[in-house]
Design a protein around this motif. Structure first.
Motif, PDB file in Angstrom:
ATOM      1  N   TYR A 513      49.107  11.189  98.572  1.00 45.46           N
ATOM      2  CA  TYR A 513      47.733  11.604  98.859  1.00 45.46           C
ATOM      3  C   TYR A 513      47.397  12.904  98.134  1.00 45.46           C
ATOM      4  CZ  TYR A 513      47.629   8.067 102.543  1.00 45.46           C
ATOM      5  OH  TYR A 513      47.651   6.892 103.229  1.00 45.46           O
ATOM      6  N   ILE A 514      48.383  13.810  98.044  1.00 47.12           N
ATOM      7  CA  ILE A 514      48.168  15.056  97.295  1.00 47.12           C
ATOM      8  C   ILE A 514      47.898  14.738  95.837  1.00 47.12           C
ATOM      9  CG2 ILE A 514      49.226  17.230  96.564  1.00 47.12           C
ATOM     10  CD1 ILE A 514      48.614  17.337  99.446  1.00 47.12           C
ATOM     11  N   PHE A 515      48.682  13.798  95.303  1.00 46.02           N
ATOM     12  CA  PHE A 515      48.471  13.373  93.909  1.00 46.02           C
ATOM     13  C   PHE A 515      47.064  12.808  93.730  1.00 46.02           C
ATOM     14  CE2 PHE A 515      48.540   9.599  91.112  1.00 46.02           C
ATOM     15  CZ  PHE A 515      48.688  10.246  89.898  1.00 46.02           C
ATOM     16  N   LYS A 526      48.008  19.683  87.905  1.00 42.47           N
ATOM     17  CA  LYS A 526      48.666  19.632  89.205  1.00 42.47           C
ATOM     18  C   LYS A 526      48.961  18.191  89.611  1.00 42.47           C
ATOM     19  CE  LYS A 526      47.004  23.982  91.205  1.00 42.47           C
ATOM     20  NZ  LYS A 526      46.304  24.601  92.342  1.00 42.47           N
ATOM     21  N   ALA A 527      48.071  17.284  89.223  1.00 40.45           N
ATOM     22  CA  ALA A 527      48.313  15.872  89.527  1.00 40.45           C
ATOM     23  C   ALA A 527      49.585  15.395  88.841  1.00 40.45           C
ATOM     24  CB  ALA A 527      47.122  15.029  89.087  1.00 40.45           C
ATOM     25  N   THR A 554      50.072   7.824  85.981  1.00 43.04           N
ATOM     26  CA  THR A 554      49.638   9.198  85.678  1.00 43.04           C
ATOM     27  C   THR A 554      49.524   9.412  84.177  1.00 43.04           C
ATOM     28  OG1 THR A 554      50.810   9.936  87.663  1.00 43.04           O
ATOM     29  CG2 THR A 554      50.141  11.628  86.088  1.00 43.04           C
ATOM     30  N   ALA A 555      50.506   8.917  83.438  1.00 45.37           N
ATOM     31  CA  ALA A 555      50.476   9.079  81.977  1.00 45.37           C
ATOM     32  C   ALA A 555      49.262   8.391  81.370  1.00 45.37           C
ATOM     33  CB  ALA A 555      51.765   8.520  81.373  1.00 45.37           C
ATOM     34  N   LEU A 556      48.940   7.203  81.875  1.00 43.64           N
ATOM     35  CA  LEU A 556      47.789   6.472  81.333  1.00 43.64           C
ATOM     36  C   LEU A 556      46.478   7.182  81.640  1.00 43.64           C
ATOM     37  CD1 LEU A 556      48.766   2.760  82.085  1.00 43.64           C
ATOM     38  CD2 LEU A 556      48.894   3.985  79.917  1.00 43.64           C
ATOM     39  N   VAL A 557      46.366   7.765  82.837  1.00 43.13           N
ATOM     40  CA  VAL A 557      45.149   8.508  83.181  1.00 43.13           C
ATOM     41  C   VAL A 557      45.002   9.722  82.273  1.00 43.13           C
ATOM     42  CG1 VAL A 557      44.036   9.921  84.947  1.00 43.13           C
ATOM     43  CG2 VAL A 557      45.059   7.726  85.573  1.00 43.13           C
TER      44      VAL A 557
END
Length: 765
Positions: A513-515, A526-527, A554-557
């Motif tokens: 959820y923090i991510f 931070k993400a 995450t890498a794709l975003v």
């Protein structure tokens, strides 16, 4: 008769001999020659241009050059020019008019200066002077009397022209009659014009078929059509309406039909005017006359397929509705005019077709029509549809009160959402109060999840977050994260972080959820760090697929946002991915050496795989023995044997093999196979295939997602979905079997990839 200009006394007993330059020469009684000035010429000589009497004297004596020399005013030049024309001195007239800047007259005179015949010349001069009757007389006495006809024709004096044509050019009589008839029609002399139109008709020429005959017939037909058009107009104007209409309809000429239609309309002959407008291809004008003047709705209905004017269609529909009570035909006309309000009104008030009205209002979203339908629904106690149509009618408060009173709030919600264009989960400012009504309703019903959803749509983020945090489910916490991302409020963000960390209820929430919160806030740095933490926890728990998925997403975003992927995220992804691809490197790629080196890469970082450390190390040792990596097999066998935890986790079969490997080490030298070098894609220096750092340029090298080796420029390709690089040969071979990318797991075929030239290497370094 003789005109006496002046008298001069002669000397006594003298005999006149001659006159020369204004002097009379006489023989006297003494036989001498005496010079006597004539009194008529005494003023012809003057030394001053201001001598007006001298100008007049010369002009009277037709001494035009001398008079022109004495002329000082434009009026005097005009007098000289006119006298020159009178004396047929064309050259002098041209010279004078040119000096007066009258090019039109000069051009006219230039055209006739070559004429030798006096009567023709006099005719032209009379015509130029405006003496047309004299001109006609001179022309008719000349060798070319036809010039008189041409003059009258050019002057549009058709009555004179027609009279001359009857004697000089009979073949021109029909043309003259037509032209004269048109002039008479313009003047309003319709009876006379009618006679001349009739007289202007020509017989169709006959003869052997030829191009010349066809052209002549076409000319005659055009002429006769013009006469028939005039006949039709004049017949209508003179009262022979039926005959005129028949002639006009027989012509099938749109222009003539429209002319007759306008005449008939001005004469209040609306039925015939409508017929003529039809013939003139103006069905809307015809229908208007049929509807408003003649009340001939049958004739108007015949024209409906050709009518596009909404006003005319509505006019017809209203007439059908009120005059004939033909509601079906009226509805069809309203529909053709796209007058949906009236269509709905008919269905509701006249045809009792409420459900048909529903369909139209839902399609057209007309506020007035919706209001009518809502009123009828309330009358029939169909409250759900009534709420829906009150919303469409923009009577939101009435709709809400009705929905609240009759327990049909779901209809109110659906109508609101269907009516409003919600963007990024939030309603436009003008509609937020409506959604606040729904949220407050659910608050009163103690339904915080639904209340929170509508507070969010109404952009009341504090209320929305409070309701979601109260529910405290996986779905509601996710919605709270989305609210914080939309609000971009530090206070709300800190409040949510406290909640997620367990400071509100003492229960820490899942780190994912923090991510998601950092992603929603756009704080990708931070993400990324949070994603690494989450992946590390999953990795430590042995959930390698979950860790891999988190890191890849995450890498794709970050890649989509054109943000450089942080080194720690890249390293973790590289390590987990290296472990997961061993299986397909063994089969179908069948590259045991490559698979061994991937296991060795994982073994060197075994602390990041604590849940299955013993299993991974055992697999690495056995694979090294199988492929001939003796040094590495011995090294990791010693590590396992020396670690009681690893040793305890091994099964007996594998434990004996590992212990035997350590005990039976011979004296021979133990080496691993030499790894092949390939060029660095950045500096071209040789680098071992599976090494991802260049010792020459000190760059981290992009890794192939298929083999785990570093990329080389000659084999550079990439997944069309995730854009991560892969060596073309192994990637093609793998896709032939699996048909999916090993990193993003999206469907890819071998035909979707190709070798790329000049790739952006540093974006993956």
């Amino acid at each position: 008769p003789t005109t006496k200009l002046a008298s001069t006394s002669l000397p006594h007993r003298s005999t006149p001999l001659c006159v020369y330059k204004g002097n009379l020469y006489c023989q006297t009684a003494a036989s001498s020659i005496a010079q006597v000035p004539l009194s008529s010429h005494k003023l012809i000589y003057s030394n001053s241009k201001r001598d007006g009497e001298s100008f007049i004297n010369n002009l009277q004596l037709n001494r035009l050059p001398a008079a022109l020399a004495l002329a000082t005013k434009p009026e005097q030049h005009q007098i000289v020019a006119k006298r020159a024309l009178h004396l047929l001195d064309i050259e002098l007239a041209i010279r004078v008019y040119r000096s007066l800047n009258q090019p039109t007259l000069v051009m006219c005179l230039e055209k006739i200066r070559h004429i030798k015949e006096k009567n023709i010349l006099l005719g032209h001069i009379s015509m130029i002077s405006g003496n047309f009757n004299d001109a006609q007389n001179f022309f008719t006495r000349s060798s070319r009397p036809i010039l008189a006809l041409e003059m009258r024709r050019d002057l549009l004096q058709w009555e004179h022209a027609l009279h001359l044509a009857k004697t000089m050019a009979v073949d021109q009589v029909p043309h003259m009659s037509k032209e004269y008839a048109q002039q008479l029609e313009y003047r309003g002399e319709y009876a006379k014009a009618l006679d001349h139109y009739k007289g202007g008709k020509m017989a169709i020429p006959t003869g052997h078929q030829s191009a010349e005959l066809d052209a002549e017939i076409g000319t005659v037909n055009t002429h006769n059509a013009a006469c028939d058009g005039g006949l039709a107009r004049c017949m209508v104007r003179t009262g022979s309406i039926r005959d005129g209409v028949q002639v006009a309809q027989g012509l099938k000429d749109v222009t003539v039909a429209l002319e007759c239609a306008k005449i008939l309309e001005s004469m209040n002959q609306y039925e015939e005017a409508g017929a003529m407008y039809e013939a003139g291809d103006q069905p809307e004008k015809a229908a208007t006359l049929y509807i408003t003047e003649t009340k001939n709705l049958k004739a108007a209905g015949r024209l409906l397929p050709k009518i596009t004017s909404r006003n005319v269609l509505v006019m017809y529909a209203k007439a059908k509705e009120h005059q004939e009570q033909a509601y079906g035909e009226a509805e069809a006309a309203y529909t053709q005019a796209e007058d949906w309000d009236n269509v709905v009104r008919l269905k509701v008030e006249r045809q009792n077709d409420l459900h048909g009205a529903y369909k139209i209002v839902r399609k057209t979203r007309s506020a007035d029509a919706a209001s009518m339908v809502a009123a009828m629904c309330r009358k029939k106690k169909e409250y759900g549809p009534a709420v829906e149509f009150l919303v469409l009618a923009k009577k939101t408060q009435d709709a809400f009160e009705l929905a609240d009173a009759h327990n049909c709030m779901i209809n109110f919600e659906e109508a609101l959402i269907g009516q409003v264009q919600i963007k990024d989960g939030v309603a436009p400012p003008a509609n937020r109060e409506d959604f606040m009504l729904v949220a407050q309703h659910y608050d009163s019903k103690k339904k915080p999840m639904q209340a929170g959803q509508y507070y969010e749509v109404a952009a009341s983020y504090t209320n929305a977050m409070d309701r979601f945090m109260t529910v405290n489910t996986e779905e509601s916490v996710g919605r709270a994260v989305e609210v914080a991302g939309r609000a971009r409020s530090d206070a709300l963000t800190n409040k949510l972080i406290d909640f997620l960390m367990g400071e509100v209820d003492g229960e820490a929430k899942d780190p994912s959820y923090i991510f998601k919160l950092y992603m929603a806030l756009g704080n990708f740095e931070k993400a990324a760090k949070t994603s690494v933490i989450i992946a590390t926890k999953s990795q430590e728990a042995g959930n390698y697929r979950a860790a891999h998925k988190s890191l890849v997403e995450t890498a794709l975003v970050l890649q989509e946002k054109k943000i450089r992927i942080p080194a720690d995220l890249r390293r973790n992804l590289m390590l987990v991915h290296s472990y997961l691809i061993v299986k397909h490197i063994v089969a179908p790629l069948d590259d045991m050496d490559n698979a061994t080196r991937m296991l060795l890469r994982v073994a060197r970082n075994i602390r990041k795989f604590p849940a299955h450390a013993a299993t991974i190390l055992t697999s690495t040792i056995l694979q090294c023995v199988k492929v001939g990596f003796k040094s590495s097999a011995y090294e990791y066998a010693c590590i396992v044997i020396q670690n009681d935890k690893y040793k305890a986790e091994m099964n007996d079969k594998h434990k004996k093999k590992v212990e035997s490997l350590v005990r039976k080490r011979g004296k021979e030298e133990m080496n691993d196979p030499q790894e092949q070098n390939t060029p660095c894609p950045i500096c071209d220096a040789p680098v071992p295939e599976t090494v991802l750092d260049c010792g020459n340029c000190k760059n981290t090298l992009p890794m192939c997602v298929v083999t785990g080796k570093h990329m080389v420029l000659e084999e550079w390709s990439s997944c069309p979905t995730c854009k991560f690089p892969a060596l073309f040969g192994p990637f093609s071979k793998l896709l032939g079997e699996t048909k999916q990318c090993p990193l993003c797991e999206n469907a890819v075929t071998a035909g979707d990839i190709s070798i790329q030239h000049n790739p952006d290497v540093k974006s993956f370094a």
